[in-house]
Scaffold this motif. Structure first.
Motif, PDB file in Angstrom:
ATOM      1  N   PHE A 105       0.819  -1.194   0.000  1.00  0.00           N
ATOM      2  CA  PHE A 105       0.000   0.000   0.000  1.00  0.00           C
ATOM      3  C   PHE A 105       0.857   1.249   0.000  1.00  0.00           C
ATOM      4  N   LEU A 106       0.227   2.348  -0.417  1.00  0.00           N
ATOM      5  CA  LEU A 106       0.895   3.634  -0.558  1.00  0.00           C
ATOM      6  C   LEU A 106      -0.005   4.708   0.043  1.00  0.00           C
ATOM      7  N   LEU A 107       0.558   5.587   0.844  1.00  0.00           N
ATOM      8  CA  LEU A 107      -0.218   6.686   1.419  1.00  0.00           C
ATOM      9  C   LEU A 107      -0.343   7.828   0.411  1.00  0.00           C
ATOM     10  N   LYS A 108      -1.536   8.413   0.339  1.00  0.00           N
ATOM     11  CA  LYS A 108      -1.758   9.508  -0.615  1.00  0.00           C
ATOM     12  C   LYS A 108      -0.894  10.720  -0.304  1.00  0.00           C
ATOM     13  N   ARG A 109      -0.477  10.866   0.952  1.00  0.00           N
ATOM     14  CA  ARG A 109       0.367  12.004   1.308  1.00  0.00           C
ATOM     15  C   ARG A 109       1.854  11.721   1.100  1.00  0.00           C
ATOM     16  N   ALA A 110       2.182  10.574   0.526  1.00  0.00           N
ATOM     17  CA  ALA A 110       3.585  10.203   0.333  1.00  0.00           C
ATOM     18  C   ALA A 110       4.303  11.206  -0.562  1.00  0.00           C
ATOM     19  N   ARG A 111       5.584  11.369  -0.306  1.00  0.00           N
ATOM     20  CA  ARG A 111       6.403  12.251  -1.134  1.00  0.00           C
ATOM     21  C   ARG A 111       6.641  11.593  -2.495  1.00  0.00           C
ATOM     22  N   PRO A 112       6.929  12.399  -3.522  1.00  0.00           N
ATOM     23  CA  PRO A 112       7.152  11.836  -4.861  1.00  0.00           C
ATOM     24  C   PRO A 112       8.165  10.697  -4.897  1.00  0.00           C
ATOM     25  N   ALA A 113       9.281  10.859  -4.181  1.00  0.00           N
ATOM     26  CA  ALA A 113      10.292   9.799  -4.194  1.00  0.00           C
ATOM     27  C   ALA A 113       9.741   8.502  -3.592  1.00  0.00           C
ATOM     28  N   GLU A 114       8.881   8.623  -2.568  1.00  0.00           N
ATOM     29  CA  GLU A 114       8.279   7.442  -1.943  1.00  0.00           C
ATOM     30  C   GLU A 114       7.291   6.766  -2.881  1.00  0.00           C
ATOM     31  N   ILE A 115       6.558   7.546  -3.650  1.00  0.00           N
ATOM     32  CA  ILE A 115       5.608   6.995  -4.615  1.00  0.00           C
ATOM     33  C   ILE A 115       6.353   6.185  -5.673  1.00  0.00           C
ATOM     34  N   VAL A 116       7.402   6.770  -6.204  1.00  0.00           N
ATOM     35  CA  VAL A 116       8.199   6.089  -7.233  1.00  0.00           C
ATOM     36  C   VAL A 116       8.818   4.811  -6.673  1.00  0.00           C
ATOM     37  N   HIS A 117       9.369   4.911  -5.466  1.00  0.00           N
ATOM     38  CA  HIS A 117       9.980   3.731  -4.837  1.00  0.00           C
ATOM     39  C   HIS A 117       8.951   2.621  -4.637  1.00  0.00           C
ATOM     40  N   ALA A 118       7.753   2.989  -4.204  1.00  0.00           N
ATOM     41  CA  ALA A 118       6.706   1.988  -3.969  1.00  0.00           C
ATOM     42  C   ALA A 118       6.338   1.259  -5.246  1.00  0.00           C
ATOM     43  N   VAL A 119       6.171   1.990  -6.335  1.00  0.00           N
ATOM     44  CA  VAL A 119       5.807   1.360  -7.613  1.00  0.00           C
ATOM     45  C   VAL A 119       6.912   0.431  -8.084  1.00  0.00           C
ATOM     46  N   ARG A 120       8.154   0.877  -8.000  1.00  0.00           N
ATOM     47  CA  ARG A 120       9.275   0.026  -8.425  1.00  0.00           C
ATOM     48  C   ARG A 120       9.379  -1.221  -7.557  1.00  0.00           C
ATOM     49  N   LEU A 121       9.227  -1.054  -6.249  1.00  0.00           N
ATOM     50  CA  LEU A 121       9.362  -2.178  -5.329  1.00  0.00           C
ATOM     51  C   LEU A 121       8.251  -3.203  -5.558  1.00  0.00           C
ATOM     52  N   ILE A 122       7.026  -2.731  -5.725  1.00  0.00           N
ATOM     53  CA  ILE A 122       5.906  -3.632  -5.981  1.00  0.00           C
ATOM     54  C   ILE A 122       6.107  -4.374  -7.300  1.00  0.00           C
ATOM     55  N   ALA A 123       6.598  -3.667  -8.307  1.00  0.00           N
ATOM     56  CA  ALA A 123       6.824  -4.303  -9.611  1.00  0.00           C
ATOM     57  C   ALA A 123       7.882  -5.395  -9.521  1.00  0.00           C
ATOM     58  N   GLU A 124       8.924  -5.155  -8.711  1.00  0.00           N
ATOM     59  CA  GLU A 124      10.003  -6.132  -8.579  1.00  0.00           C
ATOM     60  C   GLU A 124       9.606  -7.301  -7.686  1.00  0.00           C
ATOM     61  N   GLY A 125       8.804  -7.017  -6.649  1.00  0.00           N
ATOM     62  CA  GLY A 125       8.362  -8.076  -5.739  1.00  0.00           C
ATOM     63  C   GLY A 125       9.471  -8.682  -4.909  1.00  0.00           C
ATOM     64  N   ASP A 126      10.541  -7.936  -4.666  1.00  0.00           N
ATOM     65  CA  ASP A 126      11.706  -8.483  -3.970  1.00  0.00           C
ATOM     66  C   ASP A 126      11.621  -8.336  -2.456  1.00  0.00           C
ATOM     67  N   SER A 127      10.914  -7.336  -1.967  1.00  0.00           N
ATOM     68  CA  SER A 127      10.821  -7.137  -0.526  1.00  0.00           C
ATOM     69  C   SER A 127       9.462  -6.559  -0.161  1.00  0.00           C
ATOM     70  N   LEU A 128       9.181  -6.505   1.126  1.00  0.00           N
ATOM     71  CA  LEU A 128       7.869  -6.100   1.622  1.00  0.00           C
ATOM     72  C   LEU A 128       7.832  -4.597   1.838  1.00  0.00           C
ATOM     73  N   LEU A 129       6.782  -3.963   1.322  1.00  0.00           N
ATOM     74  CA  LEU A 129       6.624  -2.523   1.453  1.00  0.00           C
ATOM     75  C   LEU A 129       6.025  -2.181   2.817  1.00  0.00           C
ATOM     76  N   PHE A 130       6.668  -1.278   3.562  1.00  0.00           N
ATOM     77  CA  PHE A 130       6.212  -0.846   4.886  1.00  0.00           C
ATOM     78  C   PHE A 130       5.981  -2.030   5.821  1.00  0.00           C
ATOM     79  N   PRO A 131       7.009  -2.841   6.096  1.00  0.00           N
ATOM     80  CA  PRO A 131       6.817  -4.027   6.940  1.00  0.00           C
ATOM     81  C   PRO A 131       6.305  -3.707   8.340  1.00  0.00           C
ATOM     82  N   ALA A 132       6.757  -2.589   8.928  1.00  0.00           N
ATOM     83  CA  ALA A 132       6.300  -2.242  10.275  1.00  0.00           C
ATOM     84  C   ALA A 132       4.804  -1.965  10.286  1.00  0.00           C
ATOM     85  N   SER A 133       4.313  -1.293   9.247  1.00  0.00           N
ATOM     86  CA  SER A 133       2.883  -0.999   9.171  1.00  0.00           C
ATOM     87  C   SER A 133       2.068  -2.263   8.944  1.00  0.00           C
ATOM     88  N   VAL A 134       2.595  -3.181   8.133  1.00  0.00           N
ATOM     89  CA  VAL A 134       1.889  -4.448   7.916  1.00  0.00           C
ATOM     90  C   VAL A 134       1.810  -5.231   9.223  1.00  0.00           C
TER      91      VAL A 134
END
Length: 220
Positions: free
Chosen positions: A103-132
């Protein structure tokens, strides 16, 4: 090849903002937009995006039901990135349980948005593990826990696979797990693939949700 993204949100300004951020990157392409989850399946079939960035709350078909429908009816479905206003939201956790990859927060900074999309596409690690972890601790239910415990028992993970799953739940990437276990990255990839297959999990996020709900890993 660029990572292709479909934007699904009932707020035009949110879609416009995400499009502007993502299309500023040379390796990301926004291939379409939709204002409701009801439009997701036909657009995915036509556009074949790598990632769907989808609002969790929409008026006709929300992100949870759209995720379930997409994974149930589309062969080789895209990665699903839930876009939300609040991270500690039961809707977010239900979307993850339904099969969303992160998941991605709507208030995320541009760099965080880009990182989230790349990370999800790669599927190599868990996004925001502490929040999950926090979501699993707050919203995991007993019925789900019983089913998850049974699935974990049936999986019969080896000692090394269990160790890899615990490190996945902490959000470590394959390279980080390899460093921790002093093995090669390809060896870790093999263990991760085995864990996913044994748990019947679509990806790392679903495996980690199963680990938390079964009590295999404590979410607190």
């Amino acid at each position: 090849m660029p990572v292709t993204v479909l934007l699904v949100d009932d707020e035009p300004l949110v879609r416009a903002g995400l499009r502007a951020v993502l299309e500023a990157q040379p390796d990301i392409e926004v291939v379409g937009e939709a204002a409701d989850g009801a439009a997701v399946i036909p657009l995915v079939r036509r556009l074949r995006p790598d990632v769907v960035a989808m609002d969790v709350r929409m008026p006709l078909l929300d992100g949870i039901e759209a995720t379930r429908a997409l994974l149930r009816t589309v062969d080789d479905p895209p990665r699903i990135l839930v876009v939300t206003t609040f991270e500690n939201d039961e809707y977010v956790y239900e979307a993850l349980r339904a099969g969303a990859d992160g998941f991605l927060l709507k208030r995320a900074r541009p760099a965080e948005i880009v990182h989230a999309v790349r990370l999800i596409a790669e599927g190599d690690s868990l996004l925001f593990p502490a929040s999950v972890r926090q979501l699993a601790a707050e919203y995991g239910d007993e019925g789900g826990n019983r089913a998850a415990r049974a699935a974990m028992e049936r999986a019969q993970l080896t000692e090394r696979e269990a160790e890899v799953l615990r490190l996945m739940a902490r959000g470590l990437s394959n390279a980080e797990i390899a460093g921790r276990l002093v093995v090669g990255t390809e060896t870790v990839k093999s263990h991760v693939s085995a864990v996913l297959a044994k748990l019947g999990a679509r990806d790392r996020t679903q495996a980690v949700i199963a680990a938390y709900e079964s009590g295999f890993v404590a979410p607190g």
